[in-house]
Design a protein around this motif. Structure first.
Motif, mmCIF file in Angstrom:
data_model
loop_
_atom_site.group_PDB
_atom_site.id
_atom_site.type_symbol
_atom_site.label_atom_id
_atom_site.label_comp_id
_atom_site.label_asym_id
_atom_site.label_seq_id
_atom_site.Cartn_x
_atom_site.Cartn_y
_atom_site.Cartn_z
ATOM 1 N N LYS A 59 0.853 -1.184 0.000
ATOM 2 C CA LYS A 59 0.000 0.000 0.000
ATOM 3 C C LYS A 59 0.892 1.239 0.000
ATOM 4 C CE LYS A 59 -3.807 -2.357 2.334
ATOM 5 N NZ LYS A 59 -4.793 -2.355 3.439
ATOM 6 N N GLN A 61 1.196 5.567 -0.977
ATOM 7 C CA GLN A 61 0.468 6.813 -1.186
ATOM 8 C C GLN A 61 1.446 7.930 -1.503
ATOM 9 O OE1 GLN A 61 -1.330 8.678 2.309
ATOM 10 N NE2 GLN A 61 -3.099 9.285 1.091
ATOM 11 N N ASN A 62 1.093 8.742 -2.472
ATOM 12 C CA ASN A 62 1.881 9.923 -2.825
ATOM 13 C C ASN A 62 1.285 11.116 -2.099
ATOM 14 O OD1 ASN A 62 3.565 11.781 -3.970
ATOM 15 N ND2 ASN A 62 2.715 11.642 -6.027
ATOM 16 N N ALA A 63 2.004 11.626 -1.104
ATOM 17 C CA ALA A 63 1.489 12.737 -0.308
ATOM 18 C C ALA A 63 2.644 13.639 0.093
ATOM 19 C CB ALA A 63 0.763 12.229 0.931
ATOM 20 N N GLU A 71 6.471 11.397 -7.818
ATOM 21 C CA GLU A 71 5.714 10.384 -8.544
ATOM 22 C C GLU A 71 6.612 9.358 -9.223
ATOM 23 O OE1 GLU A 71 1.803 10.041 -11.423
ATOM 24 O OE2 GLU A 71 2.657 12.004 -10.957
ATOM 25 N N SER A 93 -2.467 -1.347 -3.346
ATOM 26 C CA SER A 93 -3.188 -0.078 -3.294
ATOM 27 C C SER A 93 -2.232 1.049 -3.658
ATOM 28 C CB SER A 93 -3.765 0.157 -1.892
ATOM 29 O OG SER A 93 -4.360 1.439 -1.808
ATOM 30 N N LEU A 94 -2.589 1.848 -4.666
ATOM 31 C CA LEU A 94 -1.800 2.998 -5.099
ATOM 32 C C LEU A 94 -2.664 4.246 -5.014
ATOM 33 C CD1 LEU A 94 -0.131 1.546 -8.338
ATOM 34 C CD2 LEU A 94 0.687 1.390 -5.982
ATOM 35 N N GLU A 95 -2.159 5.274 -4.349
ATOM 36 C CA GLU A 95 -2.907 6.520 -4.222
ATOM 37 C C GLU A 95 -2.106 7.685 -4.778
ATOM 38 O OE1 GLU A 95 -4.720 7.408 -0.486
ATOM 39 O OE2 GLU A 95 -4.978 5.306 0.072
ATOM 40 N N TYR A 96 -2.712 8.414 -5.709
ATOM 41 C CA TYR A 96 -2.160 9.639 -6.271
ATOM 42 C C TYR A 96 -0.875 9.419 -7.064
ATOM 43 C CZ TYR A 96 -5.605 11.745 -3.191
ATOM 44 O OH TYR A 96 -6.773 12.067 -2.566
ATOM 45 N N SER A 121 -5.215 7.806 -9.751
ATOM 46 C CA SER A 121 -4.069 7.421 -10.587
ATOM 47 C C SER A 121 -4.348 7.927 -12.005
ATOM 48 C CB SER A 121 -3.890 5.897 -10.562
ATOM 49 O OG SER A 121 -3.666 5.435 -9.255
#
Length: 309
Positions: A59, A61-63, A71, A93-96, A121
């Motif tokens: 999991k 997340q890009n934040a 990215e 799970s990939l976010e952003y 995505s």
């Protein structure tokens, strides 16, 4: 001198921990820090960080403030995680972040994938997702948030992932005009008969699309219709939903527990051409065909995606 040598030879206390405890600690650190920092602490941690069992669930997340700059780095780290899984990845799970190239790389190496979640995505296209799901025959859950796909993509998902039990296709919500669009709902009804759980937040379907789902998905247990502004549950179709669906979320039900943006947006100029609330402008970057990874290597559409670790 001997005392100094003895002191230097004493192993750090974390090396003496049982492997299962160390593994639990590393998993709490998360995949990014595991592959950027933790695997450099000592040989024991490095060995555990590259055990396939550690990478059955990934999991990411890009934040943060450096959102856009991270990215490409995250794609490389995700690729390394997939390599470490050695084909054992079951939950991703990939976010952003994410792209067609990364998804293709994952698909080639993850035949056991059962759960896939993509949030914002934007560089994953309908075509890229269609190509990837053909290599996920065991997929049971596919959750898509703000990903622009077509009814043809839904048909491909249904025909390729016959055991799909949970499907989420959540869109940004348009204030007006209320474009009516049932093709996605009908495609779900015709191609996903084994669904138990369905979430279509912000979908533009009408009661016609809803009735198609009720007819085509007889095993459906939960149905989330929040912000489906063209659906009217006041008549017979509403009664049927109450009889057939154990857990039903109505179009006007609150969305506090959703966790993502549910504000209404104005997409007047794009709605008719892009029913899901996206346009080509939203999805294609200036360097879509040729971009640079953080190590300076250039990849074009003709290049194979490689991740070194």
């Amino acid at each position: 001198m001997e005392a100094e040598d003895m002191e230097n030879s004493i192993a750090p206390p974390w090396v003496e921990l049982p492997p299962d405890i160390t593994s639990s600690i590393l998993q709490k650190v998360g995949p990014i820090e595991m592959l950027k920092s933790a695997d450099k602490v000592c040989s024991t941690w490095r060995r555990l960080c590259h055990e396939p069992a550690m990478w059955r669930v990934v999991k990411m997340q890009n934040a943060g403030a450096d959102f856009w700059d991270r990215e490409d780095d995250l794609e490389k780290i995700c690729g390394r995680a997939v390599e470490c899984s050695n084909g054992e990845l079951v939950d991703l799970s990939l976010e952003y972040f994410g792209s067609d190239k990364l998804l293709s790389y994952i698909a080639e190496r993850s035949p056991q994938l059962k759960h896939l979640r993509l949030v914002c995505s934007y560089n994953v296209s309908a075509e890229g997702l269609s190509a990837a799901v053909k290599k996920f025959p065991l997929l049971e859950e596919l959750h898509l948030y703000y990903i622009a796909i077509t009814k043809e993509t839904i048909e491909t998902i249904g025909s390729s992932c016959r055991g799909l039990k949970s499907f989420k296709l959540n869109n940004q919500i348009c204030r007006h005009p209320y474009i009516e669009y049932d093709e996605e709902a009908i495609a779900i009804a015709q191609n996903m008969p084994e669904l138990h759980h369905l979430q279509l937040l912000g979908n533009k379907m009408t009661n016609e699309g809803l009735e198609a789902i009720l007819n085509g998905c007889p095993q459906l247990e939960s149905l989330d219709l929040r912000r489906c502004l063209n659906v009217d549950l006041g008549g017979e179709v509403g009664k049927r939903c109450s009889r057939q669906i154990k857990s039903l979320r109505h179009p006007q039900d609150p969305t506090e527990d959703y966790g993502l943006d549910t504000e209404m947006h104005d997409f007047e100029s794009f709605d008719e051409d892009y029913p899901s609330g996206f346009s080509d402008i939203d999805l294609i970057s200036d360097d879509d065909d040729d971009y640079e990874f953080s190590d300076g290597s250039n990849y074009s559409d003709d290049d194979e995606m490689l991740f070194e670790y």
